[in-house]
Scaffold this motif. Sequence first.
Motif, short mmCIF file in Angstrom:
data_model
loop_
_atom_site.label_atom_id
_atom_site.label_comp_id
_atom_site.label_asym_id
_atom_site.label_seq_id
_atom_site.Cartn_x
_atom_site.Cartn_y
_atom_site.Cartn_z
N PHE A 87 -3.57 -8.54 3.19
CA PHE A 87 -2.72 -7.47 2.71
C PHE A 87 -2.19 -7.78 1.30
O PHE A 87 -2.33 -6.99 0.38
N VAL A 90 -5.30 -8.38 -1.36
CA VAL A 90 -6.00 -7.15 -1.77
C VAL A 90 -5.11 -6.32 -2.70
O VAL A 90 -5.56 -5.83 -3.74
N TYR B 49 -15.41 -2.18 -3.47
CA TYR B 49 -14.48 -2.74 -2.48
C TYR B 49 -15.21 -3.66 -1.51
O TYR B 49 -14.74 -4.74 -1.16
N ALA B 62 -10.90 -5.64 7.47
CA ALA B 62 -9.49 -5.43 7.14
C ALA B 62 -9.32 -5.35 5.63
O ALA B 62 -8.61 -4.48 5.12
N ASN B 63 -10.01 -6.23 4.89
CA ASN B 63 -9.90 -6.21 3.43
C ASN B 63 -10.30 -4.86 2.85
O ASN B 63 -9.58 -4.30 2.02
N ILE B 66 -7.74 -2.13 3.58
CA ILE B 66 -6.53 -2.25 2.76
C ILE B 66 -6.80 -1.73 1.35
O ILE B 66 -5.98 -1.00 0.78
N PHE B 67 -7.99 -2.05 0.80
CA PHE B 67 -8.37 -1.49 -0.51
C PHE B 67 -8.30 0.03 -0.50
O PHE B 67 -7.70 0.64 -1.38
N TYR B 70 -4.72 1.40 -0.03
CA TYR B 70 -3.91 1.18 -1.23
C TYR B 70 -4.28 2.17 -2.33
O TYR B 70 -3.43 2.70 -3.02
N LYS B 75 1.17 0.97 -1.41
CA LYS B 75 1.48 -0.03 -0.38
C LYS B 75 1.56 0.57 1.02
O LYS B 75 1.09 0.00 1.99
N ALA B 78 -1.82 1.29 2.30
CA ALA B 78 -2.45 0.06 2.72
C ALA B 78 -1.96 -0.35 4.11
O ALA B 78 -2.74 -0.77 4.97
N LEU B 79 -0.65 -0.18 4.32
CA LEU B 79 -0.07 -0.54 5.62
C LEU B 79 -0.61 0.37 6.72
O LEU B 79 -0.97 -0.08 7.82
N THR B 82 -4.09 -0.68 7.53
CA THR B 82 -4.09 -1.96 8.26
C THR B 82 -3.75 -1.76 9.72
O THR B 82 -4.44 -2.25 10.62
N ILE B 83 -2.65 -1.03 9.96
CA ILE B 83 -2.23 -0.82 11.35
C ILE B 83 -3.31 -0.02 12.08
O ILE B 83 -3.62 -0.28 13.24
#
Lengths: 177, 184
Positions: A87, A90, B49, B62-63, B66-67, B70, B75, B78-79, B82-83
């Motif tokens: 997180f 990135v 990416y 995951a990476n 998030i890219f 975002y 942010k 991205a969150l 991720t979740i």
Amino acid sequence: MIYFNLFKEFFKIGLLSFGGGYATLPFLYHIAEQYKWYSINELTQMLAIASITPGPVGINMATYAGMKTNGILSAILATFAIILPSFFIVIAISKLLRKFSDNFYVKSAIYGLKPASCALISAVAIRLIISSVNNIPALIIFVPLLIIFMTKKQSLIFYLIVSAILGLILNVLFKIQ
Amino acid sequence: MKISLWDIYKVFTKIGLILIGGGYVILPILKKEVVEDRNWITEDELVDYYAISQSLPGIIAANISIFVGYKLRGKFGALAATIGIITAPFICIASISSIIAQIINWPLTKSILWGVEFGVIILIISSVQELWNKAIPDKFSFLVFLSFLVAILKFKISPTPIILASIVIGIAYNCFISKRGKEL
């Protein structure tokens, strides 16, 4: 303390495992040796389960280790711990993108990291072969699978299904377990 | 039009659910979901990416998520991504973990899992093979591979010092050869 250790170990995996896929494995085996969250046997079995359930094996193992130690809360903690480094990293490099991968130090670090990661994963495979392929029934399963793998590639699920069926048959014949 | 965090979450939850077999299958899935069906990002961005995610630490799927998150909403995007990506694997493993602990002791499943272990070894060998060409392009990297492999097996060195040492070796090697007019 257990929460701290769970967080620390899975955060470390998120920060230091390079190469995707099974790059998390050496760390997961290291955890099995150091802590009692899951055994080496359980980890190997979870790898099989993880390849037929959704999501990457690293996330599956984080959730599983968390559930086993202290239930749902520690499962959430461990799962977030493994993602957290990604997180921040990135977001930090999102604006740089190609500049980041063309950077001299980044390129050099990755040049060293990839063979190291390869060595770590190979070591896991070699250790598993030494500890498991040491009797006749094991050879009866493993050698043909290896030959099939080297001569004509099958989808990964093929090896799991065939090894499951052979495991069952050989256990009936030899009563291994 | 602003893309809502809820939409980002929903799409990545769906991706997490159909993502079976690890990070390598994520590219075609993402291409369909966020490039073709929704026009959230371009294909070029996605390829960038993906390429960069592979050289970053952590879980590739995951990476990339998030890219994308975002890029869409900063942010919080991205969150949300991720979740989203961890929701399905988390619920799945959390709900079957107590069942797993029981069934692995049944004679039937014990026999099956005894066999599956050999299949898993093949899977691990296959992931080494996939990494091999990119990881070991020349003689020096082969030397690095071999010396680390011996160090790990013989002296039981844990992964963390290996990884840290390899970063130092990579940088030192490139500094050394760049002084002689070459570079990686």
